[in-house]
Design an enzyme around this catalytic site. Structure first.
Site, PDB file in Angstrom:
ATOM      1  N   CYS A   1       0.729  -1.243   0.049  1.00 15.14           N
ATOM      2  CA  CYS A   1       0.055  -0.211   0.026  1.00 15.14           C
ATOM      3  C   CYS A   1       0.899   1.253   0.021  1.00 15.14           C
ATOM      4  O   CYS A   1       2.019   1.147   0.218  1.00 15.14           O
ATOM      5  CB  CYS A   1      -0.907   0.051   1.323  1.00 15.14           C
ATOM      6  SG  CYS A   1      -1.771  -1.708   1.589  1.00 15.14           S
ATOM      7  N   ARG A  11       2.166   0.928  -7.099  1.00 11.05           N
ATOM      8  CA  ARG A  11       2.340  -0.178  -6.047  1.00 11.05           C
ATOM      9  C   ARG A  11       1.118  -1.120  -5.896  1.00 11.05           C
ATOM     10  O   ARG A  11       1.252  -2.053  -5.476  1.00 11.05           O
ATOM     11  CB  ARG A  11       2.399   0.528  -4.527  1.00 11.05           C
ATOM     12  CG  ARG A  11       3.748   1.422  -4.360  1.00 11.05           C
ATOM     13  CD  ARG A  11       3.703   2.320  -3.374  1.00 11.05           C
ATOM     14  NE  ARG A  11       4.193   1.450  -2.078  1.00 11.05           N
ATOM     15  CZ  ARG A  11       5.335   1.019  -1.511  1.00 11.05           C
ATOM     16  NH1 ARG A  11       6.334   1.533  -1.924  1.00 11.05           N
ATOM     17  NH2 ARG A  11       5.358   0.244  -0.419  1.00 11.05           N
ATOM     18  N   TRP A  64      -4.303  -1.926  -0.801  1.00  8.20           N
ATOM     19  CA  TRP A  64      -4.550  -3.260  -1.396  1.00  8.20           C
ATOM     20  C   TRP A  64      -4.945  -4.080  -0.238  1.00  8.20           C
ATOM     21  O   TRP A  64      -4.231  -4.347   0.838  1.00  8.20           O
ATOM     22  CB  TRP A  64      -3.020  -3.531  -1.919  1.00  8.20           C
ATOM     23  CG  TRP A  64      -2.850  -4.811  -2.830  1.00  8.20           C
ATOM     24  CD1 TRP A  64      -3.435  -4.748  -4.103  1.00  8.20           C
ATOM     25  CD2 TRP A  64      -2.637  -6.050  -2.560  1.00  8.20           C
ATOM     26  NE1 TRP A  64      -3.184  -6.039  -4.541  1.00  8.20           N
ATOM     27  CE2 TRP A  64      -2.934  -6.911  -3.899  1.00  8.20           C
ATOM     28  CE3 TRP A  64      -2.461  -6.974  -1.252  1.00  8.20           C
ATOM     29  CZ2 TRP A  64      -2.464  -8.151  -3.902  1.00  8.20           C
ATOM     30  CZ3 TRP A  64      -2.001  -8.216  -1.365  1.00  8.20           C
ATOM     31  CH2 TRP A  64      -2.285  -8.852  -2.677  1.00  8.20           C
ATOM     32  N   ASN A  79       0.185   0.520   6.546  1.00  8.32           N
ATOM     33  CA  ASN A  79       0.592  -0.390   5.798  1.00  8.32           C
ATOM     34  C   ASN A  79       1.356  -1.656   6.723  1.00  8.32           C
ATOM     35  O   ASN A  79       1.973  -1.441   7.878  1.00  8.32           O
ATOM     36  CB  ASN A  79       1.969   0.096   4.922  1.00  8.32           C
ATOM     37  CG  ASN A  79       1.513   0.724   3.835  1.00  8.32           C
ATOM     38  OD1 ASN A  79       0.404   0.984   3.751  1.00  8.32           O
ATOM     39  ND2 ASN A  79       2.496   1.625   3.260  1.00  8.32           N
ATOM     40  N   GLY A  80       1.130  -3.098   6.266  1.00 10.44           N
ATOM     41  CA  GLY A  80       1.550  -4.092   6.950  1.00 10.44           C
ATOM     42  C   GLY A  80       0.523  -5.025   7.363  1.00 10.44           C
ATOM     43  O   GLY A  80      -0.764  -4.690   7.027  1.00 10.44           O
ATOM     44  N   GLU A 133      10.968 -16.317 -16.797  1.00 11.47           N
ATOM     45  CA  GLU A 133      10.495 -14.901 -16.759  1.00 11.47           C
ATOM     46  C   GLU A 133       9.516 -14.331 -17.818  1.00 11.47           C
ATOM     47  O   GLU A 133       8.639 -13.538 -17.904  1.00 11.47           O
ATOM     48  CB  GLU A 133      11.899 -14.076 -16.788  1.00 11.47           C
ATOM     49  CG  GLU A 133      11.836 -12.554 -16.757  1.00 11.47           C
ATOM     50  CD  GLU A 133      11.113 -12.078 -15.661  1.00 11.47           C
ATOM     51  OE1 GLU A 133      10.843 -10.803 -15.674  1.00 11.47           O
ATOM     52  OE2 GLU A 133      10.923 -12.604 -14.530  1.00 11.47           O
ATOM     53  N   LYS A 138       5.948 -12.713 -17.224  1.00  9.99           N
ATOM     54  CA  LYS A 138       5.681 -11.155 -17.817  1.00  9.99           C
ATOM     55  C   LYS A 138       4.423 -11.375 -18.494  1.00  9.99           C
ATOM     56  O   LYS A 138       3.368 -10.635 -18.335  1.00  9.99           O
ATOM     57  CB  LYS A 138       6.616 -10.603 -18.681  1.00  9.99           C
ATOM     58  CG  LYS A 138       8.044 -10.300 -18.039  1.00  9.99           C
ATOM     59  CD  LYS A 138       7.506  -9.000 -17.505  1.00  9.99           C
ATOM     60  CE  LYS A 138       8.770  -8.909 -16.187  1.00  9.99           C
ATOM     61  NZ  LYS A 138       8.308  -9.600 -15.138  1.00  9.99           N
ATOM     62  N   GLU A 195       1.367 -11.650 -15.878  1.00 10.07           N
ATOM     63  CA  GLU A 195       1.105 -10.664 -15.229  1.00 10.07           C
ATOM     64  C   GLU A 195       0.412  -9.499 -15.773  1.00 10.07           C
ATOM     65  O   GLU A 195      -0.603  -8.899 -15.218  1.00 10.07           O
ATOM     66  CB  GLU A 195       2.668 -10.219 -14.880  1.00 10.07           C
ATOM     67  CG  GLU A 195       3.348 -10.644 -13.492  1.00 10.07           C
ATOM     68  CD  GLU A 195       4.481 -10.254 -13.372  1.00 10.07           C
ATOM     69  OE1 GLU A 195       5.201  -9.944 -12.154  1.00 10.07           O
ATOM     70  OE2 GLU A 195       5.375  -9.673 -14.326  1.00 10.07           O
ATOM     71  N   HIS A 235       8.244 -34.741 -20.730  1.00  7.65           N
ATOM     72  CA  HIS A 235       7.881 -35.240 -19.592  1.00  7.65           C
ATOM     73  C   HIS A 235       6.731 -34.613 -19.207  1.00  7.65           C
ATOM     74  O   HIS A 235       6.259 -34.209 -17.970  1.00  7.65           O
ATOM     75  CB  HIS A 235       8.968 -35.326 -18.464  1.00  7.65           C
ATOM     76  CG  HIS A 235      10.137 -35.998 -18.935  1.00  7.65           C
ATOM     77  ND1 HIS A 235      10.292 -37.223 -18.435  1.00  7.65           N
ATOM     78  CD2 HIS A 235      11.306 -35.675 -19.785  1.00  7.65           C
ATOM     79  CE1 HIS A 235      11.389 -37.935 -19.141  1.00  7.65           C
ATOM     80  NE2 HIS A 235      12.152 -36.668 -19.600  1.00  7.65           N
ATOM     81  N   LYS A 271       3.637  -3.500  -6.426  1.00 10.80           N
ATOM     82  CA  LYS A 271       4.898  -3.195  -7.138  1.00 10.80           C
ATOM     83  C   LYS A 271       6.075  -4.069  -5.969  1.00 10.80           C
ATOM     84  O   LYS A 271       6.943  -4.733  -6.189  1.00 10.80           O
ATOM     85  CB  LYS A 271       5.145  -2.021  -7.254  1.00 10.80           C
ATOM     86  CG  LYS A 271       6.667  -1.686  -7.701  1.00 10.80           C
ATOM     87  CD  LYS A 271       6.977  -2.120  -9.267  1.00 10.80           C
ATOM     88  CE  LYS A 271       8.340  -1.891  -9.565  1.00 10.80           C
ATOM     89  NZ  LYS A 271       8.823  -2.834 -10.716  1.00 10.80           N
TER      90      LYS A 271
END
Length: 609
Positions: free
Chosen positions: A2, A27, A74, A98-99, A482, A486, A489, A505, A604
C-alpha cells in the site's frame, strides 16, 4: 504494497497528499482515502477503486488544512470497499497503516470489551482504537501512540493525526518501509521516495522500531521506547522527471527502453580494465572472506528469483563454488544449513520485500554473511545486509519488472567475475575479455529494441491465444520462466515456462495448433538439442516463435515467427533474450486492453508475507 503519504507545513495538505499518492499508484491498490486537520477538526474522505474516484469526491467535498495523511490500500484483511479503505478513525484519532497486525483479533476482542465499536473488517482499525484508548487514559497523543504500538505484533508503517493536537503528525515503522522528506518549513512522510521527489530530495530513512514526531518547524526521531536519535538526511539523485512517462504510452514501455542506459549505469565505475578485475565499492567482504566461502545461497521472490537462477550459472561457472537458489518465502521455513563460511545473496528491486527480508534475518541469525543486490538506496534489505551491490536502474514504476531484472543480472555477473578473480578461478586476461563483452552490451540492447515493431506484429498474430508455453535450456530456462511470468502478469493469459529438455515429460501433451510455443534458441552448446525440441513442437501442430541469434541460418523454415538478436557471450545472452519477451508481453497486453502498468491483484513492492 500500500501507499502512505503524510504532510505538515503551510500548503494545503490534500493537494500534496493526492499528488504523492498518484506517484505511488504503481504499488497496486483497490481503494484510497485522505484525512486533513483544519481548525482542530478532522475531515476524512475515502473511495473504492482508483484514485480518480477519490479526486472526484474531493472536488465535491474538499478537505482543507495544512496537516494531512493519505493512503492507497491493497486488501489484506477485508474486501475492497469504502468502509475498509484507510484512513481509519476512532474518536479524535485517525490512522493510515501498511503491514499486517498479527494479534489484531485478540486486541479487537479486548477493545470491544472496553466499549469500542468497529466499523470495518480491517486489522488497521484496531490501531486507531488502541491509540484512542491510551489517549483517553493519558491525554498525551505521543505517549498514546507509543503505548499502542508496543502492544501490536506484526509489521507496520503508520501515520497518525489527533484532533486534540492539530499541529502534530506522528509516524513509525516496523517491518514496512517509511521515508521522511525534509523541506523548507515543511515535512513529508511516505512509503516510497517518488511520492516526495517533486518537493524535496533530502530524505531520512527510518529504521525498524523508530518513531518520528513532526510539528510545523521541527521533527524529532526516537526509538519506540523514547530514546532520542540523530538521523542524517541523504540526498536523492533521482530527478522527478525520471519517474514520469517521458512521452511513452506506459511506464513499462519507457522502462523497457531505458535498459541500455540502466545497464550502462550499473556497469559504470566498476570495471578495472587494466587489472582485469571488477570493483564493487560496497560489497562488505574483503578478499580473505570471499576466498573462505564454501557455499552461496541466493534467495529472492518473483522476477528476482528468475535472476537468481541465472546467477547460479554465473557463480558456479566463473567462481567454481556451489550455489543453491531458494524462493525467499520457503527459505526461512526449512531450517537452512548456514554458517560463517556461507554467503547468502539476496535480490530485491525495492529492498523491502518482506519474505526476502525475513530470509536475510534468518541467514544472519545463523551466523552467515549477507550481501544484497538492490535498486533502492538505504532500503531495509540494503541497510541490514553486510554488503550491497546497487543496481542503477532508477525508479521502476511499472509493476511488471523489466529494467530492474536486467540490471540484477548485471549485478550478479559483476559479483561472479569478482568472486572468480579473487578465488583464482578466472585469469586477468579472461576477465578482460568478459569485461569487453559487457561494455558492448548496451549497444546490443539498443539493437534488440529496434525489433519493437516486428514483435508488435507477432503479438497481433498470437494475442488471441489462451495459453503460451516458453522453452529454454541452461541459462535460458530462467528466461523462459521470466517471459511466461511477464505475459501472465500483464495480459492475464496463462503461460508456463519449462526446460526444453523436459517437454516430453508432460507439456508435450498440451501442444496443438492453438498453443504458441516461444523457444529460446541462441547458439550455445545445447543449440542442436533445442532445435530438436522445436521440431517436436512443429510435428504436433504447435506454432513456434523462435528467439535466436542472427548468425543462425535455416531457422525460418522451422518456426512461424523468428526474432533475431545480435550475438554476445553465452553468459550475457539471457539479458538480450529478455528484451523481446518483455516487448511481446507488452504488446499482447496492449492489444487485449489490460492495465499494463497496474495489473489486477498485483503490487510493486510486496511488504507483507
Amino acid at each position: 504494497m500500500c501507499g502512505i503519504v503524510g504532510y505538515i507545513g503551510s500548503q494545503q495538505a490534500s493537494d500534496i497528499v493526492i499528488e504523492g499518492l498518484r506517484k505511488l499508484e504503481y504499488r497496486g491498490y483497490d481503494s484510497a482515502g485522505i484525512a486533513a486537520l483544519d481548525a482542530g477538526r478532522i475531515a476524512l474522505r475515502r473511495a473504492e477503486g482508483k484514485l480518480v474516484n477519490l479526486e472526484t469526491l474531493l472536488r465535491q467535498q474538499p478537505v482543507p488544512g495544512c496537516v494531512g495523511i493519505g493512503h492507497t490500500r491493497w486488501a489484506t484483511h477485508g474486501r475492497p470497499s469504502e468502509t475498509n479503505a484507510h484512513p481509519h478513525q476512532a474518536g479524535v484519532i485517525v490512522v493510515v497503516h501498511n503491514g499486517i497486525i498479527e494479534n489484531y483479533l485478540e486486541l479487537k476482542e479486548r477493545l470491544i470489551g472496553l466499549g469500542h465499536n468497529f466499523r470495518s473488517e480491517t486489522d488497521t482499525e484496531i490501531i486507531a482504537h488502541l491509540i484512542e484508548q491510551h489517549f483517553n487514559d493519558s491525554g498525551d497523543f505521543e505517549a498514546a501512540v507509543r503505548a499502542a504500538l508496543s502492544e501490536v505484533h506484526g509489521a507496520y508503517a503508520v501515520a497518525v493525526l489527533c484532533e486534540a493536537e492539530p499541529d502534530k503528525l506522528i509516524a513509525a515503522k516496523l517491518g514496512s518501509p517509511l521515508v521522511v522528506g525534509q523541506g523548507q518549513g515543511e515535512y513529508f512522510v511516505a512509503s516510497d521516495i517518488p511520492a516526495m521527489l517533486s518537493h524535496t530530495r533530502e530524505m531520512v530513512f527510518l529504521e525498524d522500531g523508530e518513531l518520528v514526531v513532526f510539528n510545523r518547524s521541527s521533527m524529532q526521531v526516537s526509538t519506540l521506547a523514547g530514546t532520542p536519535l540523530q538521523k542524517t538526511p541523504k540526498t536523492i539523485t533521482w530527478s522527478p522527471m525520471m519517474a514520469e512517462k517521458g512521452g511513452y504510452r506506459h511506464f513499462m514501455l519507457k522502462e523497457i527502453y531505458e535498459q541500455p542506459r540502466a545497464v550502462a549505469d550499473t556497469i559504470a565505475g566498476r570495471l578495472k580494465d587494466e587489472e582485469g578485475d571488477v570493483h564493487l565499492e560496497s560489497l562488505g567482504l574483503d578478499d580473505k572472506e570471499l576466498q573462505s566461502l564454501k557455499k552461496v545461497f541466493i534467495i529472492a521472490c518473483g522476477t528476482s528469483w528468475h535472476a537468481a537462477l541465472v546467477g547460479k550459472f554465473y557463480i558456479e561457472k566463473l567462481a567454481r563454488i556451489p550455489v543453491e537458489v531458494d524462493i525467499a518465502s520457503e527459505f526461512r521455513y526449512r531450517d537452512p544449513i548456514v554458517d560463517e563460511d556461507t554467503l547468502t545473496l539476496l535480490i530485491s528491486q525495492s529492498g523491502e520485500t518482506a519474505d526476502t527480508l525475513a530470509g536475510l534475518r534468518e541467514a544472519k541469525g545463523k551466523g552467515g554473511r549477507t550481501v544484497c543486490i538492490c535498486n533502492v538506496v538505504d532500503s531495509s534489505i540494503a541497510r541490514e545486509s553486510d554488503g550491497v551491490i546497487y543496481t542503477h536502474a532508477g525508479p521502476e514504476i511499472g509493476v511488471a519488472s523489466t529494467k530492474a531484472f536486467t540490471t540484477q543480472l548485471i549485478g550478479l555477473y559483476l559479483f561472479a567475475l569478482r568472486l572468480g578473480r579473487v578465488r583464482g578461478q578466472l585469469s586477468a586476461e579472461e576477465c578482460r575479455r568478459r569485461v569487453a563483452e559487457l561494455v558492448s552490451l548496451p549497444r546490443k540492447l539498443e539493437t534488440a529494441l529496434e525489433l519493437d515493431v516486428p514483435i508488435e506484429n507477432i503479438a497481433k498474430a498470437f494475442a488471441h491465444a489462451r495459453d503460451f508455453l516458453y522453452l529454454g535450456r541452461g541459462n535460458q530456462y530462467p528466461i523462459a520462466l521470466e517471459g511466461a511470468l511477464k505475459l501472465k502478469e500483464i495480459s492475464y493469459i496463462h503461460a508456463e515456462g519449462y526446460p526444453a529438455g523436459e517437454m516430453k515429460h508432460g507439456p508435450i501433451a498440451l501442444i496443438d495448433e492453438n498453443l504458441p510455443v516461444v523457444v529460446l534458441v541462441p547458439h550455445n552448446e545445447t543449440y542442436e538439442k533445442v532445435i530438436s525440441n522445436m521440431e517436436e513442437v512443429r510435428a504436433r501442430g504447435g506454432r513456434v516463435i523462435a528467439v535466436a541469434t542472427r548468425a543462425e541460418t535455416g531457422l525460418r523454415d522451422k518456426c512461424d515467427a523468428l526474432i533475431e538478436l545480435p550475438e554476445t557471450s553465452d553468459e550475457l545472452m539471457p539479458i538480450l533474450t529478455s528484451v523481446p519477451l518483455q516487448l511481446l508481453a507488452y504488446h499482447v497486453a496492449v492489444i487485449k486492453g489490460t492495465d499494463v502498468d497496474q495489473p489486477r491483484n498485483l503490487a510493486k513492492s510486496v511488504t507483507v508475507e
